[in-house]
Design an enzyme around this catalytic site. Structure first.
Site, PDB file in Angstrom:
ATOM      1  N   PRO A  85      -3.907  -7.358   2.494  1.00 17.72           N
ATOM      2  CA  PRO A  85      -3.769  -8.678   1.845  1.00 17.72           C
ATOM      3  C   PRO A  85      -2.483  -8.769   1.053  1.00 17.72           C
ATOM      4  O   PRO A  85      -2.079  -7.828   0.357  1.00 17.72           O
ATOM      5  CB  PRO A  85      -4.995  -8.733   0.933  1.00 17.72           C
ATOM      6  N   CYS A  86      -1.817  -9.922   1.154  1.00 15.37           N
ATOM      7  CA  CYS A  86      -0.453 -10.025   0.647  1.00 15.37           C
ATOM      8  C   CYS A  86      -0.324 -10.805  -0.656  1.00 15.37           C
ATOM      9  O   CYS A  86       0.769 -10.963  -1.159  1.00 15.37           O
ATOM     10  CB  CYS A  86       0.433 -10.714   1.691  1.00 15.37           C
TER      11      CYS A  86
END
Length: 453
Positions: A85-86
């Site tokens: 997840p960014c």
């Protein structure tokens, strides 16, 4: 060091483990390449999409699988892939990951030196206690999986042969440090890799969207030098009419009028010259499956501002590639030119989920399921881009983009039930082993402080 003949896979039977698998972008890529995969995904709705699409899935937390059930993973897995997840690294987010970059680099060094899971988890909790975002730790999971593979009796203590990672551009420094450690220090058992890292533009691989991704491709030493995928299309070059940011109807009319008179860019004539980037019109005009095609010229205005100014809304015509598809894609306003002779403009239908998916290079009729479908689309790896990454990593020919333009055959009810029995523990519902519902919504970002006047 061995060398691999062109277009011959470096692995006899590649099998991908896809961490943070989302609705299936990388797994769809694997399907196109005839490479099997198993995805681990914690979000219930994304898993429902995956089951409907017929993709092998574990509805689980990546960290918990590593800690508690790694030995249950298929031992023949030899390719590790994923895009953690960014949000904490994204320019659009709060940036907790960027602030903790040096801490993350230190933890990468500690892992390579053989630090215990308990020691690493203790340090991560300390970072969180100092105000760090807990999702920052997830960028370490691919390395932790790579190390765990070398400690697994079920695998015969065999390391992964290939590692493929992608993330937002801000994570390129983390990938570069991964590369340094994998090449120079190696894993605690002594396994080393040859690694390439760069930031690539998805439109140069035939995706009808401008989206930059930091990528890492690693091959275990002895399997040949890894290379980045060769671009098949030209990079998108902004023109003056691409940069119109006014939200006013007059500006919309002027931009749309210009789009209707602008000649579509010509295709290259020289042999082996990259093709022109694909536009939204290229992706959405044709009738495929249940998609009826967008016949009229259109213009898209995003629903959020740029450069900190909410009034500056990005505008693109259908002859340009889409702006980066995010979870807000369903809110983008679409204007249509009703009649080229009268110049009448109206607000048209917004992108439905299949259209949004097609802008990500998903096949038409991909069975988006569950809730938060726009978020699923925006978070996904563009399948065509993922196929180029896997092809390069495995030494395969470049993928055929036409394979992703065919309607997707959804899983039958019997197939879905079988997939869900494996992924959730029951044929028709989640079980206690699945992430709890309250854990399946990412934490809200804190409100941004207002600037003083």
């Amino acid at each position: 060091m061995t060398s691999t003949p062109p277009h011959q896979s470096i692995l006899d039977k590649p099998f991908v483990l896809d961490l943070f698998a989302g609705p299936g972008g990388l797994d769809v890529a694997g399907r196109v390449l005839d490479v099997p995969s198993l995805g681990i995904e914690w979000d219930r709705s994304a898993c429902l999409t995956r089951y409907a699409a017929g993709l092998e899935t574990l509805h689980a937390d990546v960290s918990e699988v590593r800690r508690d059930s790694f030995e249950s993973l298929p031992p023949e897995i030899n390719v590790l892939a994923g895009g953690p997840p960014c949000q904490t690294y994204s320019v659009a987010g709060r940036g907790a990951g960027r602030k903790a970059l040096e801490d993350v680099k230190t933890l990468i060094n500690d892992l390579a030196a053989g630090a215990s899971d308990e020691d690493i988890d203790k340090k991560l909790k300390s970072l969180e206690a100092r105000g760090g975002d807990p999702r920052t730790a997830l960028v370490l999971e691919p390395l932790r999986y790579a190390i765990q593979a070398t400690r697994s009796p079920n695998r015969g203590y065999r390391p992964y042969d290939v590692i493929v990672l992608e993330q937002v551009p801000a994570v390129v420094e983390v990938w570069r440090h991964y590369a340094k450690v994998l090449e120079e220090t190696g894993l605690p058992d002594g396994t080393k890799y040859k690694v390439v890292v760069d930031v690539l533009a998805t439109e140069t691989y035939g995706v009808p969207q401008t989206r930059s991704r930091a990528v890492l491709i690693a091959r275990r030493t002895g399997l040949g030098e890894p290379e980045l995928p060769e671009a098949t299309h030209r990079a998108y070059e902004a023109r003056q009419w691409n940069r119109r940011n006014s939200a006013g109807s007059d500006q919309v009319q002027a931009t749309l009028d210009e789009a209707c008179t602008e000649e579509p860019p010509s295709q290259p004539v020289k042999k082996n010259e990259p093709k022109h980037w694909l536009s939204m019109r290229d992706a959405l005009a044709a009738e495929v499956g249940t998609h009826r095609g967008r016949k009229r010229p259109f213009l898209v205005r995003s629903n959020y501002g740029s450069s900190g100014d909410p009034k500056r809304r990005g505008v693109r015509t259908d002859q340009q590639p889409a702006a980066t598809v995010t979870g807000r894609i369903s809110r983008f306003v679409v204007f249509e030119h009703l009649d080229d002779h009268t110049g009448v403009v109206r607000e048209g239908p917004r992108f439905n989920m299949n259209e949004a998916g097609m802008l990500q290079s998903f096949p038409p009729d991909y069975p988006w399921s569950g809730t938060a479908k726009a978020q699923q689309v925006g978070n996904a790896v563009p399948p065509l881009f993922g196929a180029h990454l896997l092809s390069a990593a495995l030494g395969l020919p470049a993928p055929d983009p036409d394979a992703l333009r065919e309607p997707w055959a959804p899983a039958t009810e019997e197939q879905r039930a079988k997939l869900r029995s494996h992924g959730c523990g029951a044929a028709d519902d989640c079980t206690v082993r699945c992430p709890r519902p309250d854990e399946q919504t990412p934490p809200r970002s804190a409100p941004r402080p207002r600037k003083s006047k």
